[in-house]
Design a protein around this motif. Structure first.
Motif, short mmCIF file in Angstrom:
data_model
loop_
_atom_site.label_atom_id
_atom_site.label_comp_id
_atom_site.label_asym_id
_atom_site.label_seq_id
_atom_site.Cartn_x
_atom_site.Cartn_y
_atom_site.Cartn_z
N VAL A 229 0.72 -1.70 -0.25
CA VAL A 229 -0.13 0.12 0.02
C VAL A 229 0.72 1.49 -0.05
N ARG A 230 0.79 2.13 -1.47
CA ARG A 230 1.58 3.18 -1.28
C ARG A 230 0.75 4.92 -0.40
N SER A 231 1.73 5.27 0.07
CA SER A 231 1.11 6.79 1.27
C SER A 231 1.34 7.18 0.29
N SER A 232 0.87 8.55 0.66
CA SER A 232 0.58 10.05 -0.41
C SER A 232 0.04 11.31 0.20
N SER A 233 0.10 12.12 0.52
CA SER A 233 -0.58 13.69 0.40
C SER A 233 -1.75 13.82 0.03
N LEU A 234 -2.03 14.09 -1.33
CA LEU A 234 -2.81 12.99 -2.87
C LEU A 234 -1.92 15.18 -3.15
N SER A 235 -1.17 15.26 -2.78
CA SER A 235 -0.12 16.93 -3.23
C SER A 235 -1.07 16.92 -4.90
N ASP A 236 -0.38 15.51 -5.57
CA ASP A 236 -0.34 15.54 -6.62
C ASP A 236 -1.99 14.54 -7.36
N GLY A 237 -2.38 14.77 -6.45
CA GLY A 237 -3.90 13.97 -7.00
C GLY A 237 -2.92 12.58 -6.63
#
Length: 266
Positions: A229-237
């Motif tokens: 499972v990747r993690s992301s702040s979704l700053s780039d969508g």
């Protein structure tokens, strides 16, 4: 209360009042608090040349010719306890104050704090939305503003979620440690594509694995896929790429009769 205790409390109150009276908001150029060689924030131990130029321990260890790096004067570098006292007294607001962080941080600890700040923002992936906020604020935004279906669980060590294979976003919230997962179901030319991401302010090494399994009641077809499972702040969508693809022809275009089971393990 005897007279001695009363006098002691009065003295303590007076001292506290005097201390508060000396506190003022001031402005200064923050580069004054940075090492004049590497421009990193000064932190104890701090060294000063005979001409009053301050450098950090790391830069002091690299200067071997005993010359001031600013004026080239021959000098010695001595520990400056006075500047250390000043540095320890300078506090600044966290850059995430507008997202709810109320911490006042010693200047040279600001970067370390912000790397771990729980109020660092995550971003709404919906096109044209522009919302940014803490992880839990984004969770409320996604389920409230955008009406994303929400599943919840109490035990984050192993989570089973059952979802119909329909285009759109699905949210999973683990109460115990406030983990927030976002499932993206998309209809592509090659079939139905599913991806999962752990929403958090900082990208980290994958902590969770996810087993994605579908079973079609209409075609008797099934498929299983395991992914980190990747993690992301979704700053780039939303992250690009998918974790499970149900090819065209395996199920109806609408995905009717498809139940997706997602098992997340820590």
């Amino acid at each position: 209360m005897d007279g001695t205790s009363s006098n002691k409390r009065q003295l303590e109150a007076q001292l506290e009042g005097d201390s508060n009276a000396k506190r003022h908001n001031v402005t200064m150029r923050l580069e004054t608090l940075d090492c004049s060689v590497c421009s990193e924030p000064l932190r104890p131990p701090i060294f000063q040349s005979s001409l009053g130029h301050f450098i950090c321990l790391s830069c002091r260890s690299e200067i071997l010719d005993k010359k001031c790096h600013l004026c080239s004067a021959v000098t010695s570098f001595e520990r400056c306890f006075g500047m250390e006292h000043v540095i320890k007294s300078v506090t600044v607001a966290c850059s995430n104050a507008k997202y709810g962080c109320a911490e006042q941080i010693i200047y040279y600890q600001k970067e370390e704090h912000e790397k771990m700040c729980p109020n660092a923002p995550c971003f709404c992936p919906e096109s044209g939305c522009g919302f940014a906020g803490s992880t839990m604020a984004l969770l409320g935004h996604m389920t409230g503003k955008h009406k994303c279906p929400l599943s919840t669980c109490d035990d984050p060590s192993m989570v089973n979620v059952y979802l119909y294979l329909e285009p759109g976003l699905r949210v999973l919230h683990c109460h115990e440690d406030d983990q927030f997962f976002l499932f993206n179901m998309a209809s592509e030319s090659f079939g139905h594509a599913i991806s999962v991401v752990c929403v958090q302010p900082r990208v980290t090494e994958p902590k969770f694995t996810c087993d994605l399994y579908y079973d079609s009641s209409t075609t008797d077809d099934s498929q299983n896929s395991c992914c980190k499972v990747r993690s992301s702040s979704l700053s780039d969508g939303l992250p690009t790429g998918y974790d499970l693809i149900v090819p065209k022809g395996k199920v109806s275009d609408e995905g009717n009769g498809i139940m997706l089971r997602a098992t997340i393990r820590e």
